[in-house]
Write a protein that holds these residues in place. Structure first.
Motif, PDB file in Angstrom:
ATOM      1  N   GLY A  51      14.722  -5.817  -4.274  1.00 43.26           N
ATOM      2  CA  GLY A  51      13.275  -5.814  -4.483  1.00 43.26           C
ATOM      3  C   GLY A  51      12.455  -5.763  -3.205  1.00 43.26           C
ATOM      4  N   TYR A  52      13.141  -5.634  -2.039  1.00 43.92           N
ATOM      5  CA  TYR A  52      12.414  -5.652  -0.765  1.00 43.92           C
ATOM      6  C   TYR A  52      11.446  -4.474  -0.651  1.00 43.92           C
ATOM      7  N   CYS A  53      11.918  -3.269  -0.949  1.00 39.57           N
ATOM      8  CA  CYS A  53      11.060  -2.079  -0.816  1.00 39.57           C
ATOM      9  C   CYS A  53       9.824  -2.173  -1.704  1.00 39.57           C
ATOM     10  N   GLU A  54      10.021  -2.627  -2.937  1.00 39.48           N
ATOM     11  CA  GLU A  54       8.884  -2.760  -3.852  1.00 39.48           C
ATOM     12  C   GLU A  54       7.891  -3.817  -3.340  1.00 39.48           C
ATOM     13  N   PHE A  55       8.423  -4.899  -2.779  1.00 33.97           N
ATOM     14  CA  PHE A  55       7.558  -5.962  -2.251  1.00 33.97           C
ATOM     15  C   PHE A  55       6.720  -5.444  -1.088  1.00 33.97           C
ATOM     16  N   VAL A  56       7.362  -4.740  -0.163  1.00 32.90           N
ATOM     17  CA  VAL A  56       6.633  -4.225   1.003  1.00 32.90           C
ATOM     18  C   VAL A  56       5.597  -3.195   0.574  1.00 32.90           C
ATOM     19  N   GLU A  57       5.974  -2.325  -0.346  1.00 34.29           N
ATOM     20  CA  GLU A  57       5.036  -1.298  -0.804  1.00 34.29           C
ATOM     21  C   GLU A  57       3.789  -1.914  -1.427  1.00 34.29           C
ATOM     22  N   ALA A  58       3.971  -3.015  -2.150  1.00 34.86           N
ATOM     23  CA  ALA A  58       2.839  -3.649  -2.831  1.00 34.86           C
ATOM     24  C   ALA A  58       2.025  -4.551  -1.907  1.00 34.86           C
ATOM     25  N   ASN A  59       2.648  -5.069  -0.836  1.00 30.48           N
ATOM     26  CA  ASN A  59       1.975  -6.110  -0.038  1.00 30.48           C
ATOM     27  C   ASN A  59       1.945  -5.812   1.464  1.00 30.48           C
ATOM     28  N   GLU A  60       2.141  -4.560   1.862  1.00 28.59           N
ATOM     29  CA  GLU A  60       2.197  -4.247   3.292  1.00 28.59           C
ATOM     30  C   GLU A  60       0.886  -4.600   3.992  1.00 28.59           C
ATOM     31  N   GLU A  61      -0.225  -4.321   3.367  1.00 34.67           N
ATOM     32  CA  GLU A  61      -1.518  -4.630   3.983  1.00 34.67           C
ATOM     33  C   GLU A  61      -1.678  -6.134   4.195  1.00 34.67           C
TER      34      GLU A  61
END
Length: 365
Positions: free
Chosen positions: A155-165
Motif C-alpha cells: 500500500g506504499y505507492c497508494e499512500f504516497v500518491e494520495a498524501n505526497e503533498e
C-alpha cells in the motif's frame, strides 16, 4: 344477596340505607394456585406436589392452546367462505350451513373462555416492555503491530500518491519549532501515521538528497523522520495508539533538556547512517552502469551508456531495475512522439531488443 342496613337516628324514624352497587366477583372463581395446599395428601412431599400440579397445568394449557388455535383458524376459513355469498345470499342452503358451523365454533370458544382456569401466568399480559442495557465498552485500543517484510511495503505507492503533498508539507517543517510540528501532527497525524509509509517516504527523501549532494536539506528531513519513529516506539511502549503519544512525547521533549539532547543524538546517528548508505548506493549504481562497456555500440550505432544517461529519469530507473511494468507506466505517461523517440534510441543502442516474432514494433511503423 345484598345487605340493606336500617339506621335509626336518635329521636327519628328508621330509614333504609341506600343499596350498595353490585360487583360481580364470579370471574375470580376459577383462579388456580399451584401452591394451594387444600388438596395436599399428607403422605406426599409438598414441593413435589406443587411441581406436579404446575406441570399438569402447563400441559393442560398447551392442549387448550392448540385446540383454540385450530378452532380460530377454522372459524376464519368459514367466515371467508360465508363472505362469498354476501348479504343477499345468506338464505342459501350452503350459507346457512356455514353460519351454523360458525355459531357452533363461537359457542365452543365462549364456553372455553367461561371455564378457563386462571393463574399467575395467564391473568396478566405484557403490553410493553423495555430493556435498558448499559453501554459496553469496545476492546481497548492498542498500538499498531510491528510490520515485517513485504507487509511494510504493501500500500506504499497508494499512500504516497494520495498524501505526497501532505508529506512534503511535513518535511518543510523540519526547521520549525517543536510546538508547531506538534500542532501539525495533532491535525494530520492520523493520516501520516498510517502504517509506516511516512517513515519510508522520509527515509528515501533523506537518501536522495544526500546522494544529490544536498546534505543541509537532508538534516531537517532526518529530524522529521525520527520524530515519527520516536512517536511510534513511544506508543508501543505505552501500549496505546500512536496518536495518543503525540502530546506526551512532545511535552517531554519540550520540558526535559536531557531527553531533547538524547533525541538530537538519535537524529545525528540516523543522519550518519544516511551518509554511509548514500556512498554505498552510489557505488552500487556505478557498478550496475559498469556492466556496460563504454566502447560498446548498439545495433543502430548508439552507445547504450549515453542513451541510458539521456533517458527521462523514470525510464532510466526502470531500465536499471529491469522493471517492465514500471517502464510501460513511464512510456504511457509520455507524449506518443516522445515515447517513440526514446524507444527507437533504446533499440539502436541495444538497451531494448524487440521480439522478432511480433514483427516491427509500433514506434518503427
Amino acid at each position: 344477596k345484598h345487605l340493606r342496613l336500617s339506621i335509626a337516628p336518635p329521636g327519628g324514624e328508621c330509614c333504609a340505607a341506600p343499596a350498595m352497587s353490585a360487583f360481580d366477583y364470579s370471574k375470580w372463581d376459577n383462579i388456580e394456585l399451584s401452591d394451594d395446599e387444600s388438596d395436599l395428601h399428607p403422605n406426599i412431599d409438598k414441593d413435589s406436589w406443587f411441581r406436579l400440579k404446575h406441570r399438569t397445568r402447563v400441559e393442560r394449557e398447551e392442549e387448550e392452546g392448540k385446540k383454540r388455535v385450530g378452532l380460530e383458524s377454522k372459524l376464519q376459513t368459514l367466515r371467508k367462505e360465508l363472505a362469498v355469498f354476501g348479504e343477499g345470499g345468506r338464505e342459501h342452503l350452503k350459507a346457512k350451513k356455514l353460519q351454523k358451523e360458525i355459531d357452533g365454533i363461537e359457542a365452543e370458544l365462549a364456553e372455553m373462555d367461561k371455564h378457563r382456569k386462571w393463574n399467575a401466568d395467564n391473568m396478566c399480559k405484557t403490553v410493553e416492555s423495555k430493556s435498558v442495557i448499559s453501554e459496553t465498552k469496545g476492546p481497548e485500543p492498542k498500538p499498531e503491530p510491528r510490520l515485517q517484510g513485504e507487509a511494510i511495503a504493501a500500500g506504499y505507492c497508494e499512500f504516497v500518491e494520495a498524501n505526497e503533498e501532505l508529506l512534503e508539507e511535513y518535511i518543510a517543517l523540519g526547521k520549525a519549532e517543536l510546538e508547531e510540528v506538534r500542532e501539525f501532527l495533532k491535525v494530520h497525524g492520523s493520516t501520516l501515521l498510517q502504517g509506516e509509509h511516512a517513515e519510508s517516504y522520509l527515509l528515501l527523501d533523506c537518501l536522495e538528497k544526500e546522494m544529490n549532494g544536498e546534505h543541509e536539506a537532508m538534516l531537517p528531513s532526518a529530524r522529521q523522520n525520527q520524530l515519527l519513529t520516536q512517536l511510534r516506539e513511544f506508543s508501543r511502549a505505552a501500549g496505546r495508539p500512536v496518536m495518543d503519544a503525540v502530546h506526551p512525547l512532545f511535552q517531554r521533549l519540550l520540558d526535559n533538556e536531557d531527553l531533547l539532547e538524547s533525541f538530537e543524538e538519535a537524529v545525528a546517528t540516523f543522519a550518519r547512517r544516511i551518509e554511509r548508505r548514500a556512498v554505498e548506493k552510489k557505488k552500487e549504481m556505478d557498478a550496475e552502469a559498469g556492466d556496460i562497456e563504454p566502447t560498446q555500440q548498439g545495433p543502430g550505432g548508439l552507445s547504450p551508456i549515453e542513451v541510458l544517461n539521456t533517458l527521462p529519469e523514470e525510464m532510466r530507473e526502470a531500465f536499471k531495475a529491469k522493471d517492465m511494468q514500471r517502464l510501460q507506466a513511464a512510456l504511457q505517461a509520455m507524449d506518443q512522439d516522445e515515447a517513440k523517440y526514446h524507444l527507437r534510441r533504446c533499440e539502436d543502442s541495444g538497451l531494448w531488443v524487440p521480439s522478432p516474432a511480433e514483427g516491427p514494433p509500433p514506434y518503427r511503423q
